[in-house]
Every structure is written in C-alpha cells, then in structure tokens.
Design an enzyme around this catalytic site. Sequence first.
Site, PDB file in Angstrom:
ATOM      1  N   ARG A 139      46.935  14.050 -23.200  1.00  0.00           N
ATOM      2  CA  ARG A 139      46.659  14.277 -24.284  1.00  0.00           C
ATOM      3  C   ARG A 139      46.619  16.026 -24.794  1.00  0.00           C
ATOM      4  O   ARG A 139      45.711  16.816 -24.224  1.00  0.00           O
ATOM      5  CB  ARG A 139      45.129  14.392 -24.318  1.00  0.00           C
ATOM      6  N   SER A 159      36.398  10.188 -30.227  1.00  0.00           N
ATOM      7  CA  SER A 159      36.893  10.166 -28.865  1.00  0.00           C
ATOM      8  C   SER A 159      36.566  12.003 -27.649  1.00  0.00           C
ATOM      9  O   SER A 159      36.687  12.311 -28.301  1.00  0.00           O
ATOM     10  CB  SER A 159      38.190   9.598 -28.056  1.00  0.00           C
ATOM     11  N   GLU A 195      37.533  15.588 -24.383  1.00  0.00           N
ATOM     12  CA  GLU A 195      39.356  15.987 -25.895  1.00  0.00           C
ATOM     13  C   GLU A 195      38.738  16.161 -26.738  1.00  0.00           C
ATOM     14  O   GLU A 195      39.479  16.761 -28.127  1.00  0.00           O
ATOM     15  CB  GLU A 195      39.120  14.485 -25.712  1.00  0.00           C
TER      16      GLU A 195
END
Length: 308
Positions: free
Chosen positions: A178, A227, A297
């Site tokens: 990520r 998310s 995130e």
Amino acid sequence: MTASLHDRIRAAAPDLRGRLLADQPLADLTWFRVGGPAEVLFTPADEEDLARLLATLDPDVPVTVIGLGSNLIVRDGGVPGVVVRLGGKAFGSIAIDGDTLAVGTAVPDMRLAKAAAEAGLDGLAFYRGIPGSIGGALRMNAGAHGGETTDVLVEARGIDRRGALRTFSHADMGFSYRHSDAPEDVIFTSALFRGKPGDRAAIEAEMERVTAAREAAQPIRERTGGSTFANPEGGKAWQLVDAAGCRGLTRGGAQVSEMHCNFLINTGQATAADIEGLGEEVRRRVRETSGVELRWEIRRIGAAAAPR
C-alpha cells in the site's frame, strides 16, 4: 488589495485551457460527502496544460491531487493552494495493444478490470474490487483479492512540480504494501499495464466473484471511504479494531461500520472532523489493547475548520 491565488494564476498563465475555479466546494467530489472548499480547483485539458500550470506556479503554493474521492477525507477548513483533478478524454482513455493496456490515470480501477476482461487479458480482475482510479492505485500500490498494482504495472508517467514530463519504470516506483516511493510532487497522468492471455468467460467469472465478495462483506451502499487502515504485518486491521471493541463506535455523525469494522461511515450529518476523530480514537484503542499502531490507508488533506 492582494490579488487572489486564482487571479495570480490567471495572470501568470493566461493560456491555460482547463477549468480553473476559485473557492470550489469539494465535499460532493468525495464518497464521504464532507469537507471544505479548494482555494483553487484546476481540471487540466491535457498533459501539456497541466505542465504549463505547474511550470508557472509559485513553488510555495501547495498542490494537491484528488481522484474519484473514494479513499479521501477533505478536512472541514478546506484545502489551501491548488487542487488538481484529472478527467476527460485526455486522462480517461484505455488503449489495448496485444497484452498491454495504456491507461489514463483518471480511469476508474473497475473500468480497467472490465476492459482487460473484454480483451481476454488475465491478471487485472482484482481491480474490480477497488473503488478508486488508476492515479491512486499507482500512488498506493492498490490491491485486493490477492492482486496488487505492482503485479501488473510496466511503467507510469507523470509531470513533476517543475512541469517536466517523467517516466517511471516498475523498479522506479519502489512499490511496497500500500505504498510507492515515487516522488510526492509527481502527478501521474498515464500508466502501462501488462496482462496475460486468458479465457474471457473465466476472467469475467472471477470478476463476478470479486463483486459478490465485496457486496457481501463491505458497506458499499453507505457514505464511506473504503478500507480505513492498512493491514499490519501478519495481521488484519479489522480484527484488531473488533478486538478493541470499536465495532459500531460513533463520534458525531460518524460510525465504525457494523458490517466491516475497518470501514468508517458518514451516517448523514458527519463532519470531516467527526470521521477523522473517530479514526484516531480507533487507533488509540487498538494501540492500548494490542500495542499495534494502525496506519491510515485513507488519505486526509486540507486544514481543520477554524475554532468558533
């Protein structure tokens, strides 16, 4: 009287062809539907137009890029400087040549998955489960259902703060979980992906599986940002949030989803401060109960609202 940033940009670059708007609301451009305005919002006509703005803009003026707004909190005080939002044909095209796909960064991830499936190219079906755009996927090595951007990217190109066009190989991107190590000042404009020849029916079946799994497990009908926290090494963020007793936790109009507790929801009247504050409270409780420091995130931009 001091000229506004909008007027200074117009004076310095009178030949800009894109839309340049002052004090432009951003809330409706985000999935959470919260946040203040952009001091200036610029939607460039094409790469050349974007390069012109960046080359003439005062280096002290901050530049922020937004995409589909699916993974974003815009704070209530708005975003100072210039907010760039790519769109239109210049940044929204897909061209397929053999097993490669040249894609503009305004293309939604789901649209890339569909185009690859229709061309019988395997390996990109995971994008069906990511509600963002390609620009964001490059920046954060977006992934889902066992696939990641690093698995399929050949190269990306973008424009840096000086207005120079730059190309980044896969190695240059420095992908990790990520995350990308690509320079923060680069605005990605296009990318080249490679798929593998496959059976269209099988690929489409995989995409249907991804869709069904997402609909069954995630609150996709809500005002959410996807998310919220990245999974920590060897664990699942949602399990830590649940174990900390945060499922259903509220702050103002924000709530931790009962359906999937790594999702935050605007129940209708939340402010950006409600949502971000709730996220920070979740992080605090997880840290106290497990010792794990969850990493956001969701991207958070702009300034908090001025105290009343």
